[in-house]
Design a protein around this motif. Structure first.
Motif, PDB file in Angstrom:
ATOM      1  N   UNK A   1       0.836  -1.186   0.000  1.00  0.00           N
ATOM      2  CA  UNK A   1       0.000   0.000   0.000  1.00  0.00           C
ATOM      3  C   UNK A   1       0.885   1.255   0.000  1.00  0.00           C
ATOM      4  N   UNK A   2       0.370   2.395  -0.467  1.00  0.00           N
ATOM      5  CA  UNK A   2       1.209   3.589  -0.556  1.00  0.00           C
ATOM      6  C   UNK A   2       1.687   4.052   0.816  1.00  0.00           C
ATOM      7  N   UNK A   3       2.772   4.787   0.798  1.00  0.00           N
ATOM      8  CA  UNK A   3       3.347   5.284   2.043  1.00  0.00           C
ATOM      9  C   UNK A   3       2.550   6.492   2.549  1.00  0.00           C
ATOM     10  N   UNK A   4       2.827   6.867   3.768  1.00  0.00           N
ATOM     11  CA  UNK A   4       2.184   8.058   4.339  1.00  0.00           C
ATOM     12  C   UNK A   4       2.604   9.306   3.567  1.00  0.00           C
ATOM     13  N   UNK A  19      -4.049   9.303 -11.819  1.00  0.00           N
ATOM     14  CA  UNK A  19      -4.475   9.332 -13.216  1.00  0.00           C
ATOM     15  C   UNK A  19      -3.367   8.830 -14.127  1.00  0.00           C
ATOM     16  N   UNK A  20      -2.119   9.199 -13.837  1.00  0.00           N
ATOM     17  CA  UNK A  20      -0.990   8.734 -14.648  1.00  0.00           C
ATOM     18  C   UNK A  20      -0.846   7.214 -14.561  1.00  0.00           C
ATOM     19  N   UNK A  21      -1.061   6.663 -13.364  1.00  0.00           N
ATOM     20  CA  UNK A  21      -0.986   5.212 -13.184  1.00  0.00           C
ATOM     21  C   UNK A  21      -2.087   4.523 -13.984  1.00  0.00           C
ATOM     22  N   UNK A  22      -3.319   5.020 -13.885  1.00  0.00           N
ATOM     23  CA  UNK A  22      -4.438   4.409 -14.616  1.00  0.00           C
ATOM     24  C   UNK A  22      -4.245   4.519 -16.121  1.00  0.00           C
ATOM     25  N   UNK A  54       6.341   0.911  -2.946  1.00  0.00           N
ATOM     26  CA  UNK A  54       7.520   0.038  -2.863  1.00  0.00           C
ATOM     27  C   UNK A  54       7.922  -0.468  -4.244  1.00  0.00           C
ATOM     28  N   UNK A  55       6.937  -0.824  -5.069  1.00  0.00           N
ATOM     29  CA  UNK A  55       7.203  -1.367  -6.393  1.00  0.00           C
ATOM     30  C   UNK A  55       5.903  -1.381  -7.196  1.00  0.00           C
ATOM     31  N   UNK A  56       5.922  -2.020  -8.378  1.00  0.00           N
ATOM     32  CA  UNK A  56       4.726  -2.066  -9.218  1.00  0.00           C
ATOM     33  C   UNK A  56       3.603  -2.852  -8.561  1.00  0.00           C
ATOM     34  N   UNK A  57       3.940  -3.919  -7.845  1.00  0.00           N
ATOM     35  CA  UNK A  57       2.909  -4.696  -7.151  1.00  0.00           C
ATOM     36  C   UNK A  57       2.180  -3.831  -6.129  1.00  0.00           C
ATOM     37  N   UNK A  63      -4.343   0.661  -6.623  1.00  0.00           N
ATOM     38  CA  UNK A  63      -5.368   0.940  -7.625  1.00  0.00           C
ATOM     39  C   UNK A  63      -6.535  -0.029  -7.463  1.00  0.00           C
ATOM     40  N   UNK A  64      -6.238  -1.291  -7.224  1.00  0.00           N
ATOM     41  CA  UNK A  64      -7.296  -2.281  -7.045  1.00  0.00           C
ATOM     42  C   UNK A  64      -8.101  -2.000  -5.779  1.00  0.00           C
ATOM     43  N   UNK A  65      -7.423  -1.579  -4.719  1.00  0.00           N
ATOM     44  CA  UNK A  65      -8.125  -1.272  -3.478  1.00  0.00           C
ATOM     45  C   UNK A  65      -9.109  -0.125  -3.688  1.00  0.00           C
TER      46      UNK A  65
END
Length: 209
Positions: A1-4, A19-22, A54-57, A63-65
């Motif tokens: 999950x993303x960092x604080x 938006x860039x990720x999607x 941390x990485x692509x995963x 995004x899925x969450x």
């Protein structure tokens, strides 16, 4: 999950990164997603990306969450609209997903479901942890249990697990073959009807098929 660090970014900057990720997932399947393209589109240094994820995963999980939360809200809205009829609510979920895939870039949906990483994690399953209990507690007050033949907590969680599984499979089928979504919806409704026969107290219930 993303960092604080990511969560504490100004909303405008955070939304630009999302938006860039999607957009990148719309361009390429998971294994070909480029972090370089994401940071360029978001206007951030590459090093900043790793301060956020941390990485692509980790990025994919976030995004899925986000979509899992949207789906939970759809379940709750459908339960309110259907007077607590959980089977009617699940009909509404797939209807909403079809609208989603028609409105969003179809390539985004196809790329998500084309990868095995996504197939098992798109839906908010019922993991055996505190967050799962919170999901169940959110849904329970909205469900009319008087119409259900569920006798304990295990009956309820097993029923919900079955419903989520067939909904996940139907949604995947729709996303991968949007041109034939009516066929997927018909099959989905038939499965709901079978489950309903077993879980409803009143056997003279309305058909969804």
């Amino acid at each position: 999950m993303p960092t604080s660090t990511f969560l504490n970014l100004p909303e405008e900057k955070r939304e630009k990164i999302i938006r860039a990720i999607k957009d990148e997932f719309s361009r390429a399947p998971f294994d070909k997603v480029s972090i370089n393209k994401i940071v360029q589109a978001a206007g951030i240094p590459r090093g900043s990306f790793y301060q956020y994820f941390a990485d692509k995963d980790d990025m994919l999980g976030f995004i899925l969450l986000d979509y899992q939360r949207l789906m939970l809200e759809q379940v709750k809205a459908s339960l309110r609209a259907g007077d607590g009829d959980i089977f009617a609510a699940f009909v509404g979920i797939l209807d909403s997903m079809i609208r989603f895939v028609m409105e969003e870039a179809n390539s985004f949906c196809r790329n998500l479901f084309a990868d095995i990483k996504v197939d098992s994690s798109f839906y908010f399953k019922i993991p055996r942890d505190t967050s799962a209990k919170n999901v169940l507690e959110e849904l329970k007050p909205l469900i009319d249990f008087n119409m259900l033949d569920v006798r304990d907590e295990h009956d309820f969680t097993n029923m919900l697990d079955i419903l989520l599984t067939i909904c996940r499979d139907a949604t995947e089928e729709v996303f991968l073959n949007i041109s034939d979504c009516e066929k997927a919806m018909q099959k989905y409704r038939q499965k709901l009807e079978l489950l309903k026969r077993g879980f409803m107290k009143n056997k003279e219930q309305t058909s969804y098929a």
